[in-house]
Design a protein around this motif. Structure first.
Motif, short mmCIF file in Angstrom:
data_model
loop_
_atom_site.label_atom_id
_atom_site.label_comp_id
_atom_site.label_asym_id
_atom_site.label_seq_id
_atom_site.Cartn_x
_atom_site.Cartn_y
_atom_site.Cartn_z
N SER A 69 0.83 -1.21 0.00
CA SER A 69 0.00 0.00 0.00
C SER A 69 0.86 1.27 0.00
CB SER A 69 -0.94 0.01 1.20
OG SER A 69 -0.19 -0.03 2.41
N GLU A 70 1.97 1.24 0.71
CA GLU A 70 2.87 2.39 0.73
C GLU A 70 3.62 2.53 -0.59
OE1 GLU A 70 3.19 4.81 2.99
OE2 GLU A 70 1.64 3.87 4.21
N TYR A 73 1.40 4.21 -3.12
CA TYR A 73 1.34 5.65 -2.95
C TYR A 73 2.49 6.31 -3.70
CZ TYR A 73 1.21 10.22 -0.75
OH TYR A 73 1.17 11.58 -0.54
N ASP A 74 3.71 5.80 -3.51
CA ASP A 74 4.88 6.35 -4.20
C ASP A 74 4.81 6.12 -5.70
OD1 ASP A 74 6.03 7.32 -1.84
OD2 ASP A 74 7.08 5.44 -1.45
N ASN A 76 2.10 5.86 -7.54
CA ASN A 76 1.10 6.76 -8.12
C ASN A 76 1.67 8.16 -8.28
OD1 ASN A 76 -1.68 7.31 -9.04
ND2 ASN A 76 -1.70 8.63 -7.25
N THR A 77 2.41 8.62 -7.29
CA THR A 77 3.05 9.93 -7.38
C THR A 77 3.99 9.99 -8.57
OG1 THR A 77 2.88 10.27 -5.00
CG2 THR A 77 4.53 11.58 -6.16
#
Length: 97
Positions: A69-70, A73-74, A76-77
């Motif tokens: 999940s983390e 996040y990275d 997607n950025t």
């Protein structure tokens, strides 16, 4: 109070070539490392449970050890950053060209 309404550039029409997927992962890893350096400078350290008062976070590990999940996040950025660059008309050339 002013109301903030995010309005990012619509990049939904940008389809990344396959070689850009590898770049996305490299940028995601670097994004995590930049985040970690910033947190370390602020006094954060590894802790099994996030504790803002003690400045502990379980994310103070190498990118490969992060929960999926983390990493997402990275990723997607980085993905949206690459798509924005292309949407704005810039080109990204692989290093072996």
């Amino acid at each position: 109070m002013r109301k903030y309404v995010p309005n990012p550039v619509d990049t939904s029409d940008i389809i990344l070539p396959e070689e850009m997927i590898e770049l996305t992962e490299k940028i995601a890893k670097n994004t995590h490392d930049v985040w970690a350096i910033g947190r370390i400078k602020e006094g954060w350290k590894y802790g099994e449970v996030r504790d803002d008062a003690k400045k502990n976070t379980p994310c103070m590990v190498e990118y490969d050890e992060l929960p999926e999940s983390e990493k997402e996040y990275d990723r997607n950025t980085s993905l949206e950053t690459i798509k924005l660059i292309l949407k704005l008309g810039y080109t990204i050339t692989p290093p072996d060209c």
